[in-house]
Design a protein around this motif. Structure first.
Motif, mmCIF file in Angstrom:
data_model
loop_
_atom_site.group_PDB
_atom_site.id
_atom_site.type_symbol
_atom_site.label_atom_id
_atom_site.label_comp_id
_atom_site.label_asym_id
_atom_site.label_seq_id
_atom_site.Cartn_x
_atom_site.Cartn_y
_atom_site.Cartn_z
ATOM 1 N N SER A 149 0.942 -1.367 -0.034
ATOM 2 C CA SER A 149 0.031 0.032 0.095
ATOM 3 C C SER A 149 0.739 1.191 -0.126
ATOM 4 O O SER A 149 0.517 1.917 -0.493
ATOM 5 C CB SER A 149 -1.010 0.044 1.398
ATOM 6 O OG SER A 149 -1.639 -0.942 1.313
ATOM 7 N N ASP A 191 -6.927 -0.429 4.407
ATOM 8 C CA ASP A 191 -6.280 0.106 3.257
ATOM 9 C C ASP A 191 -6.996 0.873 2.540
ATOM 10 O O ASP A 191 -6.580 2.001 1.869
ATOM 11 C CB ASP A 191 -5.861 -1.132 2.593
ATOM 12 C CG ASP A 191 -4.357 -1.734 3.111
ATOM 13 O OD1 ASP A 191 -3.632 -0.992 4.020
ATOM 14 O OD2 ASP A 191 -3.835 -2.793 2.360
ATOM 15 N N GLU A 214 -4.323 -4.464 -5.164
ATOM 16 C CA GLU A 214 -3.445 -4.942 -4.181
ATOM 17 C C GLU A 214 -4.129 -6.131 -3.668
ATOM 18 O O GLU A 214 -5.258 -6.040 -3.108
ATOM 19 C CB GLU A 214 -3.434 -4.046 -3.083
ATOM 20 C CG GLU A 214 -2.309 -4.587 -1.970
ATOM 21 C CD GLU A 214 -2.196 -3.550 -0.864
ATOM 22 O OE1 GLU A 214 -2.368 -2.323 -0.922
ATOM 23 O OE2 GLU A 214 -1.907 -4.165 0.357
ATOM 24 N N LYS A 220 -3.386 -3.461 11.944
ATOM 25 C CA LYS A 220 -3.308 -2.022 11.193
ATOM 26 C C LYS A 220 -4.401 -1.107 12.228
ATOM 27 O O LYS A 220 -5.398 -1.839 12.260
ATOM 28 C CB LYS A 220 -3.590 -1.986 9.974
ATOM 29 C CG LYS A 220 -2.676 -2.758 8.907
ATOM 30 C CD LYS A 220 -3.242 -2.634 7.544
ATOM 31 C CE LYS A 220 -3.689 -4.013 7.126
ATOM 32 N NZ LYS A 220 -3.630 -4.109 5.625
HETATM 33 MG MG LIG Z 1 -1.649 -2.921 2.058
#
Ligand SMILES: [Mg+2]
Ligand SMILES: Nc1nc2c(ncn2[C@@H]2O[C@H](COP(=O)(O)OP(=O)(O)OP(=O)(O)O)[C@@H](O)[C@H]2O)c(=O)[nH]1
Length: 366
Positions: free
Chosen positions: A15, A45, A90, A272
């Motif tokens: 990313s 993301d 991605e 994350k």
């Molecule tokens: Mg990512």
């Protein structure tokens, strides 16, 4: 329209590189669209790219390979809605066998792609060094199997995070990789560096014949067993109301969760956080090999300090080696403990957990 597929292990820097590349393209008046992919429902993301004003659509609930039709639909949708010149897609970092299940089906079933596409595989140089030297990996053999297979199928291999390893060792890794993966064009990259990312962009912008990529020979039982060692947690919290008095509590929550994951099971995968207030947002990333040291703690506190006061939302995505139950109770316990001590009210809005199932690709082309 060009499609650049980007794969590679969790937290390897996909990313980060896509965002930098997308910014560079926009400076050249090129329209960019991004398609993200992960196991959960609310992807950090996607929020991360949208927060930087890029159109981002997503394939949720599993990988591109097992949700190929969703990927195809999102390509259509992003094309219709935004007419991008370039799409980055991605894939989820625990996914392998992309050539047979995504690249080839995209080419054969969507002939319009032709050769205007690329597939890059990202790898953290420190993990690749361990792997090539046969040293212990920070995850089990089944998970290391996925890591290995991702690299084996790379036509373009991005050895990333080179700023985090001594230059001489980076060179040695590159030499070993060139011998082990003769099929791959290898790029040494620091994805935080614009010039490095510009080189990657020019490499993938060249007309490349993806058809020369070979489908992997892969044992799906081992692949499945590696994926099933991972737990996915996706949480959404609402925080009332962030102010200068309780701001430290938010930083404490993020730091304590990272420390607990590190302490209990080492960080294997990617944890994350996306935190958003009206007019400001941050992403905190805790990938494999991340030290939860003073530098990390200071950075998190500085990021949180920059958030604007007011109603706040926090999303946590964790795709980590471990069990769903343990990870969930660990996160819930920390949120409760930290908020009990202060006037910050944290309400859980949604929680989604899963252990990845047996991968069943929609298509597989030898
Ligand atoms: Mg990512
Ligand atoms: N020092 C350094 N950090 C990097 C580099 N590339 C990425 N990072 C950091 O690594 C962390 C993970 O990066 P991401 O770009 O989120 O990784 P990812 O591959 O997209 O992760 P997943 O989508 O979860 O698989 C972030 O904290 C990035 O800032 C790099 O080249 N050098």
């Amino acid at each position: 329209m060009k499609i650049h597929l980007v794969g590679g292990f969790l937290g390897s820097g996909k990313s980060t590189a896509i965002l930098k590349a997308a910014r560079l393209l926009v400076e050249q008046q090129t329209r960019v669209g991004i398609i993200t992919n992960d196991q959960g429902k609310h992807l950090v993301d996607t929020a991360f790219f949208r927060a930087q004003d890029f159109p981002a659509l997503e394939v949720t609930g599993g990988c591109f390979c097992c949700h190929f039709n969703d990927l195809s639909e999102q390509i259509e949708k992003i094309t219709t809605q935004y007419n991008p010149d370039v799409i980055f897609a991605e894939s989820v970092g625990s996914c392998a066998d992309i050539v047979a299940t995504v690249v080839k089906p995209l080419q054969e079933l969507r002939g319009d792609l032709g050769e205007a596409a690329s597939y890059s595989v990202f790898v953290d140089v420190r993990l690749l060094e361990r792997f090539l030297l046969d040293q212990e990996m920070p995850f089990s053999e089944d998970v290391a199997y996925i890591f290995a297979k991702q690299i084996e199928e790379a036509g373009i291999l991005i050895i990333n995070k080179i700023d985090l390893l001594d230059a001489q060792r980076v060179q040695q890794v590159a030499e070993m990789a060139a011998v082990r993966y003769p099929q791959a064009a290898i790029l040494l990259q620091n994805s935080l560096d614009e010039q490095d990312v510009a080189l990657w962009l020019s490499l993938i912008g060249e007309k490349r014949d993806l058809l020369r990529l070979k489908s992997l020979s892969i044992d799906y039982d081992r692949y499945a067993s590696g994926e099933q060692k991972m737990a996915w947690i996706d949480k959404h919290y609402r925080l009332d109301v962030l102010n200068s008095e309780n701001r430290d509590t938010l930083a404490d929550i993020v730091i304590a969760i990272a420390q607990a994951v590190d302490h209990e099971q080492r960080i294997a995968g990617h944890l994350k956080f996306h935190i958003q207030t009206d007019g400001s947002n941050i992403k905190v990333s805790v990938p494999t090999m991340q030290e939860i040291d003073d530098v990390f703690i200071t950075q998190v506190r500085a990021q949180v300090a920059n958030l604007k006061s007011g109603a706040t939302e926090m999303w946590i995505n964790a795709l980590l080696v471990g069990t769903v139950e343990r990870l969930e109770s660990l996160i819930a316990g920390i949120v409760k403990e930290k908020t009990d001590q202060t006037d910050l009210t944290v309400t859980e809005m949604e929680s989604f957990t899963r252990t990845p199932g047996y991968p069943k690709p929609t298509h597989r082309i030898e």
